[in-house]
Motif scaffolding. Structure first.
Motif, PDB file in Angstrom:
ATOM      1  N   MET A  30       1.030  -1.256  -0.186  1.00 28.51           N
ATOM      2  CA  MET A  30       0.018  -0.058  -0.125  1.00 28.51           C
ATOM      3  C   MET A  30       0.829   1.204  -0.071  1.00 28.51           C
ATOM      4  O   MET A  30       1.872   1.382   0.500  1.00 28.51           O
ATOM      5  CB  MET A  30      -1.032   0.026   1.337  1.00 28.51           C
ATOM      6  N   SER A  31       0.522   2.337  -0.876  1.00 28.37           N
ATOM      7  CA  SER A  31       1.087   3.649  -0.543  1.00 28.37           C
ATOM      8  C   SER A  31       0.717   4.153   0.632  1.00 28.37           C
ATOM      9  O   SER A  31      -0.120   4.071   1.293  1.00 28.37           O
ATOM     10  CB  SER A  31       0.383   4.246  -1.749  1.00 28.37           C
ATOM     11  N   ARG A  74       5.467   1.260 -10.090  1.00 29.32           N
ATOM     12  CA  ARG A  74       4.868   2.531  -9.920  1.00 29.32           C
ATOM     13  C   ARG A  74       3.962   2.874 -11.188  1.00 29.32           C
ATOM     14  O   ARG A  74       4.509   2.752 -12.309  1.00 29.32           O
ATOM     15  CB  ARG A  74       5.640   3.926  -9.576  1.00 29.32           C
ATOM     16  N   THR A 119      -5.277   9.515   0.648  1.00 36.00           N
ATOM     17  CA  THR A 119      -6.068   9.612  -0.722  1.00 36.00           C
ATOM     18  C   THR A 119      -7.116  10.988  -0.623  1.00 36.00           C
ATOM     19  O   THR A 119      -7.582  11.259  -1.549  1.00 36.00           O
ATOM     20  CB  THR A 119      -7.182   8.456  -0.767  1.00 36.00           C
ATOM     21  N   ARG A 149     -11.258   7.147  -0.669  1.00 36.83           N
ATOM     22  CA  ARG A 149     -11.228   5.793  -1.084  1.00 36.83           C
ATOM     23  C   ARG A 149     -10.007   5.265  -0.287  1.00 36.83           C
ATOM     24  O   ARG A 149      -9.327   5.877   0.596  1.00 36.83           O
ATOM     25  CB  ARG A 149     -10.928   5.729  -2.489  1.00 36.83           C
ATOM     26  N   LEU A 194      -6.487   3.282   0.721  1.00 34.63           N
ATOM     27  CA  LEU A 194      -5.169   3.389   0.199  1.00 34.63           C
ATOM     28  C   LEU A 194      -4.873   2.907  -1.017  1.00 34.63           C
ATOM     29  O   LEU A 194      -5.402   1.594  -1.354  1.00 34.63           O
ATOM     30  CB  LEU A 194      -4.530   2.887   1.143  1.00 34.63           C
ATOM     31  N   ASP A 195      -4.191   3.623  -1.798  1.00 32.49           N
ATOM     32  CA  ASP A 195      -3.907   2.902  -3.103  1.00 32.49           C
ATOM     33  C   ASP A 195      -2.815   1.879  -3.244  1.00 32.49           C
ATOM     34  O   ASP A 195      -2.086   1.796  -1.972  1.00 32.49           O
ATOM     35  CB  ASP A 195      -3.155   4.025  -3.915  1.00 32.49           C
ATOM     36  N   ARG A 196      -2.897   0.884  -3.917  1.00 31.40           N
ATOM     37  CA  ARG A 196      -1.984  -0.280  -3.826  1.00 31.40           C
ATOM     38  C   ARG A 196      -1.117  -0.490  -5.074  1.00 31.40           C
ATOM     39  O   ARG A 196      -1.549   0.059  -6.272  1.00 31.40           O
ATOM     40  CB  ARG A 196      -2.846  -1.691  -3.886  1.00 31.40           C
ATOM     41  N   GLU A 213       1.113  -2.454  -7.740  1.00 30.47           N
ATOM     42  CA  GLU A 213       1.514  -3.771  -8.437  1.00 30.47           C
ATOM     43  C   GLU A 213       2.593  -4.350  -7.995  1.00 30.47           C
ATOM     44  O   GLU A 213       3.547  -3.607  -7.702  1.00 30.47           O
ATOM     45  CB  GLU A 213       1.620  -3.446  -9.900  1.00 30.47           C
TER      46      GLU A 213
END
Ligand code: HEM
Lengths: 160, 219
Positions: free
Chosen positions: A99-100, A159, A104, A141, A143-145, A147
């Protein structure tokens, strides 16, 4: 008299049109290139290389673990180092989620608070659960994930 | 629609009167040499626009000035064009200003009542040269550095006050980060502001007094 006046007007109009079109061409010759010139850096694509975060051996089950990685980047005319921070989480020691740490809501950095079992963002009191889901506050939303992939016990992210 | 907006604005600004005074004034029957002032003005506008665009990327510090210029010329889309226009425009500016001066001189257009136009013109010429001198240092390459070394050294040759003026120009004994920053500030703030003000006065006088005709044989 009439004739010469008509001629005068014709010449005047011709000059008007000529000046307007030459002016338009010159204006376009500088004005149009100025647009990509200004937008250039914004359109640059970020590299999509795999970034090596480190060994997963330090990741304990169900505890988000912070990884920091410094990478070399070029911004404009300056070669700099950029630090990427990411939280790695696993519930079974097989599947890993990365997770970043960027909130968000408005992009401040979140921090894992073990005592409260959640991520906290100091800017506007955003709270996220350990899997990144929003618990409280303004974030729109989870947390961004990133790849990610694990190879020989080492975790990589992309990224994008 | 457009005419309506024009009318609305004209009622409050009387801009048509201003437009007529500038573009519909009577001029004597003259020749192409009389376009040199307008040509200079045109290039000045080109310099202003391309110069502003260059400041979006250029940085005036010794550690990055050169890299930022290389970035503009090689990395940015049309950066070569914007920089090229500014670079060649700078030379054109000097050439056109001097040709315009010569036109005014040979046609005797500096005489009463146009002395003030001539004097503002002389100051404009000095400003144009100042632009060239300060702008030359900004890319911060070998040529810039040594040209400015020589140029400022010449200031030092003035009797009595030379050394003092040299130090003011360089911002110290040597050419340094301070020199680059003050040349930049002069190039993008001080000189443009004075140029704009003086062009304003110059053109006001040109329009107010009217331009000279081509002198006759017995004049
Ligand atoms: C940035 C530089 C300058 C600009 C943009 C400029 C612009 C102009 C323009 C547009 C005119 C109208 C007539 C023509 O184009 O010949 C003019 C007239 C004039 N300029 Fe300049 N000029 C500049 C520099 C100078 C210099 C260096 C001198 C002389 C020292 C000068 C002296 C005059 C005089 C005396 C007139 C009146 C000419 C007449 O009435 O026939 N100008 N200028």
């Amino acid at each position: 008299m009439d004739k010469s006046e008509g001629k005068q007007l014709g010449r005047r109009n011709f000059m008007k049109v000529a000046i307007a079109s030459i002016g338009g061409v010159i204006g376009a010759a500088i004005g149009l290139p100025a647009i990509p010139y200004i937008m250039g850096p914004a359109l640059q694509k970020e590299s999509d290389d795999w970034i090596q975060l480190g060994s997963i051996s330090k990741v304990e089950l169900n505890i988000p673990t912070l990884f920091k990685k410094t990478i070399e980047t070029q911004t404009g005319w300056i070669d700099t180092e950029e630090e990427i921070s990411a939280y790695v989480l696993t519930s079974n020691g097989q599947d890993y989620v990365v997770m970043s740490n960027v909130c968000t809501h408005l992009a401040c950095r979140v921090r894992w608070i073990p005592e409260q079992d959640s991520f906290f963002c100091p800017c506007h009191n955003g709270v996220f659960a350990k899997d990144g889901a929003v618990v409280a506050g303004p974030p729109p939303r989870p947390l961004d994930r990133f790849e990610s992939k694990v190879e020989d016990g080492v975790i990589f992210i992309k990224r994008g | 629609m457009l005419a309506k907006i024009g009318d609305w604005l004209d009622e409050r600004f009387s801009w048509r009167e201003v437009w007529a005074a500038i573009f519909e004034r009577k001029v004597p029957h003259v020749n192409w040499f009389y376009t040199l002032g307008s040509a200079t003005l045109f290039v000045a506008i080109n310099q202003a626009i391309t110069g502003i665009l260059l400041t979006l990327y250029y940085v005036p510090t010794p550690d990055h000035a050169y890299d930022s210029v290389v970035y503009i010329t090689t990395q940015l889309p049309f950066g070569w064009l914007i920089r090229g226009l500014h670079h060649w425009g700078a030379s054109a500016m000097v050439v056109l200003t001097v040709l315009h001066l010569l036109r005014v001189f040979y046609f005797g257009a500096y005489k009463y009542p146009r002395e003030a136009t001539w004097i503002t013109g002389i100051i404009l010429l000095l400003i144009v040269i100042g632009f060239g001198f300060t702008g030359y240092l900004l890319p911060w390459d070998q040529k810039s550095f040594w040209a400015t070394t020589v140029g400022t050294q010449i200031i030092g040759l003035a009797p009595f006050v030379g050394d003092w003026m040299l130090r003011i120009a360089r911002g110290g004994r040597d050419i340094s980060a301070v020199t680059l920053a003050r040349f930049f500030g002069t190039h993008v703030w001080i000189l443009p502001a004075t140029l704009a003000a003086l062009v304003g006065i110059h053109l006001y006088l040109v329009i107010r007094i009217g331009i000279t005709g081509v002198p006759k044989k017995d004049e």
